[in-house]
Structure formats: structure tokens, C-alpha cells
Design a protein around this motif. Structure first.
Motif, PDB file in Angstrom:
ATOM      1  N   UNK A  71       0.819  -1.213   0.000  1.00 39.25           N
ATOM      2  CA  UNK A  71       0.000   0.000   0.000  1.00 39.25           C
ATOM      3  C   UNK A  71       0.854   1.264   0.000  1.00 39.25           C
ATOM      4  N   UNK A  72       2.102   1.169   0.452  1.00 37.64           N
ATOM      5  CA  UNK A  72       3.018   2.310   0.320  1.00 37.64           C
ATOM      6  C   UNK A  72       3.280   2.626  -1.154  1.00 37.64           C
ATOM      7  N   UNK A  73       3.239   1.588  -1.993  1.00 45.32           N
ATOM      8  CA  UNK A  73       3.399   1.799  -3.435  1.00 45.32           C
ATOM      9  C   UNK A  73       2.187   2.544  -3.991  1.00 45.32           C
ATOM     10  N   UNK A  74       1.007   2.259  -3.424  1.00 43.33           N
ATOM     11  CA  UNK A  74      -0.213   2.974  -3.818  1.00 43.33           C
ATOM     12  C   UNK A  74      -0.092   4.447  -3.426  1.00 43.33           C
ATOM     13  N   UNK A  75       0.398   4.688  -2.220  1.00 42.11           N
ATOM     14  CA  UNK A  75       0.574   6.064  -1.740  1.00 42.11           C
ATOM     15  C   UNK A  75       1.518   6.831  -2.654  1.00 42.11           C
ATOM     16  N   UNK A  76       2.615   6.197  -3.045  1.00 42.07           N
ATOM     17  CA  UNK A  76       3.577   6.852  -3.937  1.00 42.07           C
ATOM     18  C   UNK A  76       2.923   7.225  -5.271  1.00 42.07           C
ATOM     19  N   UNK A  77       2.098   6.335  -5.786  1.00 44.54           N
ATOM     20  CA  UNK A  77       1.402   6.605  -7.056  1.00 44.54           C
ATOM     21  C   UNK A  77       0.394   7.736  -6.881  1.00 44.54           C
ATOM     22  N   UNK A  78      -0.287   7.783  -5.743  1.00 47.39           N
ATOM     23  CA  UNK A  78      -1.259   8.847  -5.474  1.00 47.39           C
ATOM     24  C   UNK A  78      -0.572  10.212  -5.375  1.00 47.39           C
ATOM     25  N   UNK A 251      -4.768  -1.092  -8.308  1.00 43.42           N
ATOM     26  CA  UNK A 251      -4.411  -2.194  -9.205  1.00 43.42           C
ATOM     27  C   UNK A 251      -3.141  -1.895  -9.986  1.00 43.42           C
ATOM     28  N   UNK A 252      -3.015  -0.679 -10.485  1.00 40.35           N
ATOM     29  CA  UNK A 252      -1.820  -0.312 -11.250  1.00 40.35           C
ATOM     30  C   UNK A 252      -0.562  -0.444 -10.394  1.00 40.35           C
ATOM     31  N   UNK A 254      -0.039  -2.360  -7.744  1.00 46.58           N
ATOM     32  CA  UNK A 254       0.268  -3.765  -7.459  1.00 46.58           C
ATOM     33  C   UNK A 254       0.783  -4.485  -8.705  1.00 46.58           C
ATOM     34  N   UNK A 255       0.130  -4.258  -9.845  1.00 43.95           N
ATOM     35  CA  UNK A 255       0.529  -4.969 -11.060  1.00 43.95           C
ATOM     36  C   UNK A 255       1.901  -4.516 -11.556  1.00 43.95           C
ATOM     37  N   UNK A 256       2.209  -3.245 -11.372  1.00 45.10           N
ATOM     38  CA  UNK A 256       3.542  -2.765 -11.741  1.00 45.10           C
ATOM     39  C   UNK A 256       4.611  -3.433 -10.884  1.00 45.10           C
ATOM     40  N   UNK A 257       4.325  -3.602  -9.598  1.00 44.27           N
ATOM     41  CA  UNK A 257       5.267  -4.278  -8.695  1.00 44.27           C
ATOM     42  C   UNK A 257       5.442  -5.745  -9.085  1.00 44.27           C
ATOM     43  N   UNK A 258       4.347  -6.385  -9.481  1.00 42.40           N
ATOM     44  CA  UNK A 258       4.414  -7.787  -9.895  1.00 42.40           C
ATOM     45  C   UNK A 258       5.221  -7.950 -11.182  1.00 42.40           C
ATOM     46  N   UNK A 259       5.015  -7.044 -12.105  1.00 49.30           N
ATOM     47  CA  UNK A 259       5.699  -7.121 -13.398  1.00 49.30           C
ATOM     48  C   UNK A 259       7.183  -6.799 -13.271  1.00 49.30           C
ATOM     49  N   UNK A 260       7.530  -5.864 -12.406  1.00 49.62           N
ATOM     50  CA  UNK A 260       8.926  -5.417 -12.285  1.00 49.62           C
ATOM     51  C   UNK A 260       9.801  -6.343 -11.442  1.00 49.62           C
ATOM     52  N   UNK A 261       9.162  -7.219 -10.657  1.00 51.04           N
ATOM     53  CA  UNK A 261       9.926  -8.079  -9.752  1.00 51.04           C
ATOM     54  C   UNK A 261       9.988  -7.529  -8.336  1.00 51.04           C
ATOM     55  N   UNK A 262       9.492  -6.301  -8.126  1.00 54.70           N
ATOM     56  CA  UNK A 262       9.494  -5.717  -6.786  1.00 54.70           C
ATOM     57  C   UNK A 262       8.621  -6.526  -5.835  1.00 54.70           C
ATOM     58  N   UNK A 263       7.495  -7.032  -6.333  1.00 56.65           N
ATOM     59  CA  UNK A 263       6.623  -7.869  -5.496  1.00 56.65           C
ATOM     60  C   UNK A 263       7.405  -9.059  -4.936  1.00 56.65           C
ATOM     61  N   UNK A 264       8.161  -9.747  -5.800  1.00 56.57           N
ATOM     62  CA  UNK A 264       8.930 -10.910  -5.351  1.00 56.57           C
ATOM     63  C   UNK A 264       9.949 -10.528  -4.285  1.00 56.57           C
ATOM     64  N   UNK A 265      10.567  -9.357  -4.439  1.00 60.69           N
ATOM     65  CA  UNK A 265      11.552  -8.903  -3.447  1.00 60.69           C
ATOM     66  C   UNK A 265      10.880  -8.629  -2.104  1.00 60.69           C
ATOM     67  N   UNK A 266       9.699  -7.995  -2.153  1.00 57.77           N
ATOM     68  CA  UNK A 266       8.969  -7.734  -0.907  1.00 57.77           C
ATOM     69  C   UNK A 266       8.494  -9.032  -0.277  1.00 57.77           C
ATOM     70  N   UNK A 267       8.080  -9.980  -1.101  1.00 53.68           N
ATOM     71  CA  UNK A 267       7.640 -11.278  -0.575  1.00 53.68           C
ATOM     72  C   UNK A 267       8.801 -11.960   0.166  1.00 53.68           C
TER      73      UNK A 267
END
Length: 304
Positions: A71-78, A251-252, A254-267
């Protein structure tokens, strides 16, 4: 009126100059939640107190966890979308019982915890793309000798009030004629405590939540999972229904994080590395189902 102003008015009459109404136009294009955030300069995030490793409190009582990082990624986008570099984040603690009402009445803008996306709940709220796919499991004291659900016949078990798990256990109890007495904790920590203190024989919840509670218990080795498991419902960020503006931003992000590999790093950071407050590693790698959902994101509940 000056001569210059008079000429401008005359030119507009001839060439049909557009009339601008910034506040009305922006409200219409942003949607109610984004407009509310923009007007207040604040976003309110719903957080959980004990949903390790998704959303919980550290030693300083600060909300932390995997869901909150997403959700911090959402805040950054906002901040970029709304041109609010100093957007303020306010946390609102929620529990299983009040999280949906607080989203519906606008107290919480986005809920970043461990909330399952279910078909009935979709009648009340909206969900982001899925960011975790759990399974239901039982946890019990190792000394109890319990191995499977059938061993719980006639025993007292725990669930957390207001969860999809509590509904599943009630159904399981009836369908298998187990005759279990079901106690309800106000949150996951209290439900776990019912087992820890012997007031309940087992506690059913999503596997990863139980793994978090076990890992952060005073004596983790005292607990064991029962052998069987059951399909659960996937997690998403929860927000107001019928508001595509906020859903698109979430959604944007989260999906950007998934596509870039950032999601995997956070996981890896939250599920496969030492985490606060006790620096315990959950050692909980991504399931094949979750890997597939990261590759092809979806906001569908189980059964859709």
C-alpha cells in the motif's frame, strides 16, 4: 471592465471559448475516494494489529507488514497522480468485524490487511488484484496429539469473529457432524491464545496467519499444524465499491510491482527472511497458485 477584458469577452463570444470548471471536472474524473484524498491531503489506511506478516504492530506499536508495504506503493502513485508530494498517511486500526463497515462509510480509504476476497463480500466492497492465496489449516498444541480434523470431534475449537474462516468452520462442523463447540476470539491473537492456554483444542485460520502467530509465540515449538488443509479465499486490498478511480490506482501499483519483480523482493523480505519484532523467519515460499496469480493478476474470488 477594462478595454482588454472587453475584447477578451467579445473574442470568446465569437470563437466559443471553453468554460473551465476545475473542481467539478476533477471530481468527476477522480471519483469520490480520490477527490476526498485530494481535498484532505490525507489518505486513511486500515491496518490490522496481529496479522503477521501482512499487517501488524512492531515493538513501537507502529503498523508494519507486507500488505502495508504494497500500500506504500499505492501512496507513492497517489502523490504523483494527485500532485500531492506531501500526502499524509493516517492509519486506522480495524478488525475482522468492523473493517467492511469502516470502508463502506468512508472512514477507511483502503484496507491493507489480510482480508479475503469472497463473492458475498463483493456485494459490499471492491477488491484489488489478488496479492496472496492462502489455505485454511488447523493449529494445535503439539502435546495434544491431534493429527487431523476428525480428531476434533466433540472438542472445543477457536475461530476469529467476523472472518470467512468462522463461516467455513461452522459449515465443516455441520457437514462432518463433528459436534465441535466453537469459540470466537475478537482477533487472531486472542483466538491463538485460546489454544495456547488450553481453552480450545485447535484454531483454524489461513495457513500463513497461523505461521506468523506460531513464529512470534513465546514457545513456537509447542505448536503444530494438523495434517489436512482446505481451500481458502485470496487476499486483496479492500476499498469502496463502485469507485473505479481508486481501484485503478491500487491495481496499477500492485501490477507494476508484480511485473517489475518488486513484489517478489517484498515477498522474500516478509515471508522468507527474519522479520520484526523477534527476527524470526517464517520460511514460507510462494505457492504455485500464488506464482500464477503474480504472473497473470486477477481480482476474482474463488468460485468465480
Amino acid at each position: 471592465m477594462t478595454k482588454l477584458a472587453s475584447r477578451l469577452v467579445a473574442l470568446c463570444l465569437v470563437f466559443a471559448c471553453p468554460v473551465f470548471a476545475p473542481s467539478a471536472a476533477s471530481a468527476q474524473s477522480l471519483g469520490p475516494t480520490l477527490q476526498k484524498i485530494k481535498d484532505a491531503g490525507t489518505i486513511t489506511i486500515g491496518n490490522r494489529d496481529s496479522s503477521v506478516p501482512f499487517s501488524y504492530l512492531d515493538d513501537a506499536q507502529k503498523p508494519i507488514g507486507f500488505s502495508l508495504e504494497l500500500c506504500n506503493l499505492v501512496v507513492a502513485k497517489l502523490k504523483t497522480k494527485l500532485d500531492l508530494p506531501n500526502l499524509k498517511v493516517v492509519y486506522q486500526a480495524v478488525n475482522s468485524s468492523n473493517r467492511i463497515p469502516l470502508v463502506k462509510n468512508g472512514t477507511v480509504d483502503i484496507e491493507c490487511g489480510s482480508t479475503a476476497n469472497t463473492i458475498p463480500r463483493q456485494q459490499e466492497v471492491a477488491y484489488s488484484v489478488i496479492f496472496y492465496a492462502p489455505q485454511f489449516k488447523w493449529i494445535a498444541l503439539k502435546s495434544s496429539g491431534l493429527k487431523t480434523t476428525d480428531d476434533l470431534k466433540g472438542k472445543t475449537v477457536a475461530v476469529t469473529q467476523g472472518t470467512n474462516t468462522s463461516q467455513f468452520v461452522a459449515k465443516l462442523n455441520a457437514e462432518k457432524s463433528l459436534g465441535m463447540k466453537i469459540l470466537q476470539g475478537k482477533d487472531h491473537a486472542e483466538s491463538f491464545l485460546l489454544v495456547e492456554t488450553g481453552r480450545a483444542s485447535a484454531f483454524m485460520e489461513d495457513d500463513i496467519l497461523l505461521a506468523g502467530l506460531k513464529a512470534t509465540a513465546s514457545a513456537p515449538d509447542n505448536f503444530a499444524f494438523l495434517a489436512d488443509d482446505f481451500p481458502s479465499d485470496p487476499y486483496g486490498v479492500m476499498m469502496s465499491k463502485g469507485d473505479p478511480g481508486i481501484k485503478q490506482v491500487v491495481d496499477d501499483a500492485l501490477m507494476e510491482a508484480m511485473k517489475s519483480g518488486l513484489y517478489d523482493k517484498l515477498y522474500t523480505k516478509w515471508f522468507e527472511s527474519p522479520i520484526p519484532p523477534k527476527n524470526i523467519n517464517l520460511n514460507f515460499p510462494q505457492s504455485e497458485k500464488l506464482k500464477a496469480l503474480v504472473k497473470v493478476p486477477s481480482d476474482k474470488a474463488n468460485g468465480q
